[in-house]
Design an enzyme around this catalytic site. Structure first.
Site, PDB file in Angstrom:
ATOM      1  N   HIS A 100       0.974  -1.172   0.335  1.00  0.00           N
ATOM      2  CA  HIS A 100       0.095   0.113   0.115  1.00  0.00           C
ATOM      3  C   HIS A 100       0.637   1.158   0.170  1.00  0.00           C
ATOM      4  O   HIS A 100       1.975   1.224   0.476  1.00  0.00           O
ATOM      5  CB  HIS A 100      -1.430  -0.071   1.444  1.00  0.00           C
ATOM      6  CG  HIS A 100      -1.971  -0.755   1.209  1.00  0.00           C
ATOM      7  ND1 HIS A 100      -3.325  -1.296   0.489  1.00  0.00           N
ATOM      8  CD2 HIS A 100      -2.448  -2.196   0.974  1.00  0.00           C
ATOM      9  CE1 HIS A 100      -4.040  -1.708   1.382  1.00  0.00           C
ATOM     10  NE2 HIS A 100      -3.531  -2.755   1.193  1.00  0.00           N
ATOM     11  N   HIS A 135      -3.173  -5.075   8.909  1.00  0.00           N
ATOM     12  CA  HIS A 135      -2.076  -3.975   8.088  1.00  0.00           C
ATOM     13  C   HIS A 135      -2.180  -3.308   9.874  1.00  0.00           C
ATOM     14  O   HIS A 135      -1.697  -2.108   9.480  1.00  0.00           O
ATOM     15  CB  HIS A 135      -2.464  -2.983   6.981  1.00  0.00           C
ATOM     16  CG  HIS A 135      -2.754  -3.594   5.674  1.00  0.00           C
ATOM     17  ND1 HIS A 135      -1.024  -3.738   5.178  1.00  0.00           N
ATOM     18  CD2 HIS A 135      -3.749  -4.510   4.857  1.00  0.00           C
ATOM     19  CE1 HIS A 135      -1.248  -4.273   4.115  1.00  0.00           C
ATOM     20  NE2 HIS A 135      -2.336  -4.641   3.853  1.00  0.00           N
ATOM     21  N   HIS A 163      -6.713 -10.713   5.936  1.00  0.00           N
ATOM     22  CA  HIS A 163      -4.965 -12.147   6.025  1.00  0.00           C
ATOM     23  C   HIS A 163      -4.288 -11.914   6.989  1.00  0.00           C
ATOM     24  O   HIS A 163      -2.844 -11.736   7.257  1.00  0.00           O
ATOM     25  CB  HIS A 163      -4.152 -11.876   4.707  1.00  0.00           C
ATOM     26  CG  HIS A 163      -4.401 -10.251   4.199  1.00  0.00           C
ATOM     27  ND1 HIS A 163      -3.448  -8.743   5.402  1.00  0.00           N
ATOM     28  CD2 HIS A 163      -4.138  -9.123   3.701  1.00  0.00           C
ATOM     29  CE1 HIS A 163      -2.846  -8.333   5.008  1.00  0.00           C
ATOM     30  NE2 HIS A 163      -4.236  -7.796   3.644  1.00  0.00           N
ATOM     31  N   ASN A 181       0.431 -12.216   8.063  1.00  0.00           N
ATOM     32  CA  ASN A 181       0.865 -10.824   6.564  1.00  0.00           C
ATOM     33  C   ASN A 181      -0.086  -9.609   7.282  1.00  0.00           C
ATOM     34  O   ASN A 181      -0.533  -9.114   8.066  1.00  0.00           O
ATOM     35  CB  ASN A 181       0.131 -11.124   5.232  1.00  0.00           C
ATOM     36  CG  ASN A 181       0.261 -12.642   5.057  1.00  0.00           C
ATOM     37  OD1 ASN A 181      -0.557 -13.690   4.626  1.00  0.00           O
ATOM     38  ND2 ASN A 181       1.340 -12.087   4.801  1.00  0.00           N
ATOM     39  N   ARG A 184       5.888 -13.959  24.042  1.00  0.00           N
ATOM     40  CA  ARG A 184       5.155 -13.001  25.873  1.00  0.00           C
ATOM     41  C   ARG A 184       4.372 -12.590  24.918  1.00  0.00           C
ATOM     42  O   ARG A 184       3.338 -11.153  26.209  1.00  0.00           O
ATOM     43  CB  ARG A 184       6.682 -12.728  25.737  1.00  0.00           C
ATOM     44  CG  ARG A 184       7.750 -13.289  26.256  1.00  0.00           C
ATOM     45  CD  ARG A 184       8.621 -12.520  27.615  1.00  0.00           C
ATOM     46  NE  ARG A 184      10.203 -13.431  27.421  1.00  0.00           N
ATOM     47  CZ  ARG A 184      10.155 -13.225  26.842  1.00  0.00           C
ATOM     48  NH1 ARG A 184      11.102 -12.196  26.729  1.00  0.00           N
ATOM     49  NH2 ARG A 184      12.018 -14.001  27.029  1.00  0.00           N
ATOM     50  N   ILE A 204       2.608 -19.176  -0.756  1.00  0.00           N
ATOM     51  CA  ILE A 204       3.663 -18.389  -1.107  1.00  0.00           C
ATOM     52  C   ILE A 204       3.705 -16.968   0.366  1.00  0.00           C
ATOM     53  O   ILE A 204       4.495 -16.729   1.385  1.00  0.00           O
ATOM     54  CB  ILE A 204       3.685 -16.887  -2.212  1.00  0.00           C
ATOM     55  CG1 ILE A 204       3.637 -18.016  -3.681  1.00  0.00           C
ATOM     56  CG2 ILE A 204       4.776 -16.212  -2.688  1.00  0.00           C
ATOM     57  CD1 ILE A 204       3.037 -17.748  -5.229  1.00  0.00           C
ATOM     58  N   HIS A 205       1.959 -16.648   0.456  1.00  0.00           N
ATOM     59  CA  HIS A 205       2.304 -15.704   2.077  1.00  0.00           C
ATOM     60  C   HIS A 205       2.116 -16.709   2.844  1.00  0.00           C
ATOM     61  O   HIS A 205       2.610 -15.573   3.645  1.00  0.00           O
ATOM     62  CB  HIS A 205       0.667 -15.231   2.125  1.00  0.00           C
ATOM     63  CG  HIS A 205       0.525 -14.363   0.451  1.00  0.00           C
ATOM     64  ND1 HIS A 205       0.223 -14.485  -1.180  1.00  0.00           N
ATOM     65  CD2 HIS A 205      -0.006 -12.383   0.919  1.00  0.00           C
ATOM     66  CE1 HIS A 205       0.196 -13.082  -0.992  1.00  0.00           C
ATOM     67  NE2 HIS A 205       0.105 -12.508   0.018  1.00  0.00           N
ATOM     68  N   ASP A 253      -6.528 -12.377  -2.358  1.00  0.00           N
ATOM     69  CA  ASP A 253      -5.849 -11.318  -1.706  1.00  0.00           C
ATOM     70  C   ASP A 253      -5.505 -10.938  -3.623  1.00  0.00           C
ATOM     71  O   ASP A 253      -4.384 -10.521  -3.891  1.00  0.00           O
ATOM     72  CB  ASP A 253      -4.513 -11.310  -1.444  1.00  0.00           C
ATOM     73  CG  ASP A 253      -4.485  -9.566  -1.031  1.00  0.00           C
ATOM     74  OD1 ASP A 253      -5.329  -9.095  -1.668  1.00  0.00           O
ATOM     75  OD2 ASP A 253      -3.079  -9.667  -0.194  1.00  0.00           O
ATOM     76  N   GLY A 312       0.280  -8.704  -3.661  1.00  0.00           N
ATOM     77  CA  GLY A 312      -0.928  -9.591  -3.682  1.00  0.00           C
ATOM     78  C   GLY A 312      -0.049 -11.501  -4.453  1.00  0.00           C
ATOM     79  O   GLY A 312       0.358 -11.282  -4.732  1.00  0.00           O
TER      80      GLY A 312
END
Lengths: 455, 400
Positions: free
Chosen positions: A164, A230, A251, A254, A262, A293-294, A316, A356
């Site tokens: 982003h 995010h 997601h 990610n 902790r 992949i993610h 995504d 993505g």
């Protein structure tokens, strides 16, 4: 075996027989009746005894699987079209959406929430009106149906921006900040027409920034889904967001802090046993990108085991999904970028940043089947019943119950040898989308493809 | 009465299903002259329905021109309740075959006027031309439909209160909660069943053995309403071996032998051809002329009860069966060319009969020397229909 006599008037009803229905956690041998007139799944017994009519068509599916249509909760674009785009001629925008809807439904996705990444207020105000719920007319020929837009940003943590654009990220201190960003009418129901849904269905934001956590109840009141994503939120901050009404995590794993022993971070809220705390809200749903992949397959399995009822598979996918390998231009707001597509991997050109994915939802399901040892109904649940419940459309979408919308996918099973020793060897099932039905009408068939694949 | 005994439930169900299919096919139903089938619910006919559905899917049989009437339905239970008989029929039969909903009839247990519903149901059966074949199951107490012990054998479609035993048995379908079990039902009457042109009952399992015994070996009795089938011209009971547990060995053997002989002769249930083909429905009933046979031949087979209770019923309403006089034992002497010779033997006299037998034995090596060793008497006694002849007369007939 067409059974209705020709002299009886057509009623738009179809009976699917000799098939296995995805019902809860099992596959049951049962017939299903759908109506293309109402677009719904019929209560067959009542139709028989009350209406005294038989379906026009009976289709023998030869033991194949009938699943509710898949619901995609994170789709940035596909087939060359990116939702977060301003066109020179914006009248072409809905045309592009329509084209995408026709293509998307052929992958078995009958409903989705088009996702707009972090952008400026100008873009939101222009594109969001085209991305609102589109199923009101209940037309099968419209293809995949939007259940409302998903705005992923711009109230995101710059430390977890992913691809982003950091320049547009901001904080919100009041509801009017949100309304100014997305356009008031896009997130606030019109008081004169409260029945009309808002264009935006889901907002992904970082709850720890600004006053976001305190704004969650007001958004939930408007029927929006608040999703944590995010974000640099600690376990405590994430818990506070959940307590305030956040019901989704965008997601998972990610673009957020990893699980630390902790401070378990956002993932930690899945560890709260809801039953142990009376009055505590249920654990949130969470999106998982199962493209290999993610996330590591084992990570996916851990998340599923932690909270299977909240597990939602998402792609995504970017607009390169469905296109051949190569380098594609990507307009992120005002900035021009290039994304290199190689297989399912999308990287920002000249970097290692994942931009993505380009996987399809059914491939996510098949990956999950392969990696987790989940049963077919369990895997399909993550793209049907669970996302429907997350979006508040349970009973209408994502199930094969009487009265639900007749959005169906007919799957055949292929046995696939799994040689990957890390994820268990042996045979696993792979689902293949054979047919897709929308509102009681067959709109795609793998075997009898017509022009554009649409029947 | 025919009793068909099969080794197990699956074979018995298969027999019934195939029999029904065979009947429908021979009948060659059309929209104008559909085959009218009476149907039961319960566990016994489940296998039959399963096979009918299989055969439909295999393209062996079509139910397009079949009209059905169900036996019964609970009162006050929502029609789409999973335990309603509407649901049962839908789940196990109607949803799988090509029967048209207009051709399906099930009593409405939620009708505003239940009495009118019953009267209308009888009228519908009549309007459909009567039931060609009524398939039935029975309860452990021998009840047919919901005609529980003590039901009038002349009963018609009506409201019936369920016996406490039946409510108890049914409670397993209602979370074992007696409160939830419907206490009343609508059911066709015994008479309604008996007026079908043919009745086929399927009886499976040891639990039904006593009921089967009562219905076959004992007399007609309102405490075992299935026994009323004895009054029907064309009843057939199909059961498995377990259900025969209470029957006498000789009964079982008798019915098995009958079936064997019938099979060897190439026919099964003896139905008049008009009933079998369904062509007779439109034809005006013919006047029957009977030869001067002094025998109690069934001219127009109809349930005895209906003759007794409704003497005004026109006989022509019932199918007519070809004349096949029963064997009536008469005086053998009257058949002899020179009765004077045997006049003394008209009075049974053991000494003289013994003497005659001895004479016969002496003659045999000379006259019948080339024949096989079977005693003529043994041959005759293996013909069941002659067994009613007094033994003395039988021996004499052979001796002569």
């Amino acid at each position: 075996m067409p059974s209705a006599a020709p002299d009886r008037p057509a009623n738009g009803m179809t009976k699917l027989t000799n098939c296995r229905l995805v019902r809860g956690d099992s596959l049951v041998w049962e017939d299903i009746w759908v109506s293309s007139t109402t677009g719904k799944i019929l209560r067959s017994q009542a139709t028989f005894y009350d209406e005294l009519i038989l379906p026009d068509n009976t289709i023998d599916l030869g033991g194949r699987i009938v699943s509710p249509g898949m619901i995609e909760c994170q789709l940035n674009g596909a087939f060359g079209f990116n939702f977060s785009t301003l066109l020179d001629d914006m009248t072409q925008y809905p045309e592009n959406v329509r084209h995408l809807n026709h293509q998307l439904i052929q992958t078995g996705v009958t409903s989705y929430i088009p996702t707009v990444t972090s952008q400026t207020a100008d873009l939101y105000s222009q594109v969001l009106p085209y991305l609102g719920p589109s199923g009101k007319a209940r037309r099968a020929e419209d293809g995949a149906e939007s259940l409302g837009a998903h705005v992923e940003g711009p109230f995101l943590n710059p430390g977890k921006n992913g691809v982003h654009n950091k320049a547009v990220l901001c904080e919100a201190s009041s509801l009017s900040d949100l309304e100014d960003m997305y356009g008031r009418s896009n997130i606030t129901p019109d008081p004169s027409d409260p029945e009309r849904p808002t264009s935006v269905k889901m907002i992904t934001a970082a709850p720890e920034l600004g006053q976001m956590t305190s704004l969650i109840p007001a958004l939930v009141d408007r029927g929006l889904v608040f999703s944590i994503g995010h974000s640099e939120a600690t376990y405590e901050e994430a818990s506070a967001a959940v307590a305030a009404g956040a019901t989704m995590i965008t997601h998972l794993f990610n673009a957020m802090r990893p699980l630390h022993h902790r401070n378990p971070g956002i993932f930690g809220v899945l560890g709260v046993a809801a039953s142990s705390l009376p009055g505590f809200p249920p654990r949130p749903y969470f999106g998982i990108i199962a493209d290999g992949i993610h996330l590591h397959p084992t990570t996916i399995k851990i998340a599923w085991n932690a909270h299977p009822d909240g597990f939602i598979l998402v792609t995504d996918a970017m607009h390169m999904a469905g296109l051949p390998d190569g380098t594609y231009p990507w307009t992120n707001g005002q900035e021009e970028h290039f994304i290199t597509k190689k297989g399912a991997v999308l990287l920002l050109e000249g970097s290692d940043t994942i931009a993505g994915s380009s996987i399809t939802l059914i491939d996510c399901v098949n990956n999950f089947l392969k990696w987790s040892g989940a049963t077919i109904p369990q895997a399909l649940r993550a793209v049907t019943c669970t996302p429907a419940a997350m979006l508040g459309v349970q009973g209408t979408k994502g199930v094969l119950d009487f009265g639900a919308d007749a959005d169906l996918v007919i799957f055949s099973e292929a046995e696939e040898r799994n040689n990957d020793s890390a994820h268990g060897e042996g045979m696993s099932s792979k689902l293949v989308v054979d047919e897709v039905w929308k509102f009681g009408t067959k709109v795609y068939s793998r075997c009898e493809k017509g022009k554009d694949g649409i029947l | 009465m025919r009793l068909i005994i099969r080794d197990d439930a699956a074979e018995a169900s298969s027999y019934v299903a195939n029999y029904i299919i065979d009947r429908i096919k021979h009948f060659n139903p059309s929209p104008a002259s559909p085959f009218v089938l009476g149907l039961p619910t319960g566990s016994s006919p489940l296998g039959v329905y399963r096979i009918l559905v299989e055969k439909y899917k295999a393209g062996v049989i079509s139910f397009e021109n079949v009209v059905t009437f169900n036996m019964d339905e609970y009162i006050g239970l929502p029609r789409d309740h999973p335990e309603s008989y509407h649901s049962f029929m839908w789940k196990h039969f109607f949803s799988h075959v090509n029967i048209h909903p207009n051709n399906v009839h099930i009593l409405n247990g939620n009708a505003a006027n239940l009495e009118a519903e019953c009267v209308e149901y009888e009228a519908k059966i009549k309007a459909a031309g009567g039931i060609d074949l009524f398939l039935a199951g029975i309860g452990e107490d021998g009840h047919i439909a919901f005609n529980e012990p003590g039901s009038s054998l002349a009963s018609r479609t009506r409201v019936k209160t369920l016996a406490y035993d039946t409510i108890l048995v049914n409670s397993r379908f209602f979370n074992n909660d007696l409160e939830q079990v419907p206490k009343m039902a609508l059911t066709v009457g015994v008479q309604t069943v008996l007026e079908a042109r043919e009745v086929v009952a399927i009886i499976l399992g040891a639990r039904k053995a006593l009921a089967l015994q009562r219905c076959i070996e004992q007399g007609v009795n309102h405490m075992w309403t299935l026994s009323s089938l004895q009054l029907h011209p064309h009843p057939m009971i199909v059961c498995d071996e377990d259900a025969t547990l209470e029957l006498q060995v000789k009964t079982v053997k008798y019915f098995k032998s009958i079936e064997q002989v019938a099979l060897a002769q190439g026919f099964e249930q003896i139905l008049p051809s008009k009933i079998r083909t369904g062509n007779g429905r439109a034809v005006a009933p013919q006047a029957i002329t009977i030869d001067q046979v002094q025998s109690p031949t069934i001219l127009a087979p109809q349930p005895t009860t209906s003759r007794l209770l409704r003497p005004v019923t026109p006989a022509a309403e019932y199918p007519v069966r070809s004349v096949s006089p029963d064997l009536i034992p008469d005086r053998m002497a009257s058949r002899l060319p020179d009765p004077e010779r045997f006049v003394r033997r008209l009075t049974p006299n053991p000494e003289q009969q013994q003497q005659a037998l001895e004479e016969h034995q002496e003659r045999k090596p000379k006259e019948n020397g080339v024949q096989n060793g079977v005693h003529p008497a043994a041959f005759v006694s293996s013909m069941p229909h002659v067994s009613s002849v007094p033994s003395a007369a039988r021996v004499r007939a052979v001796g002569a």
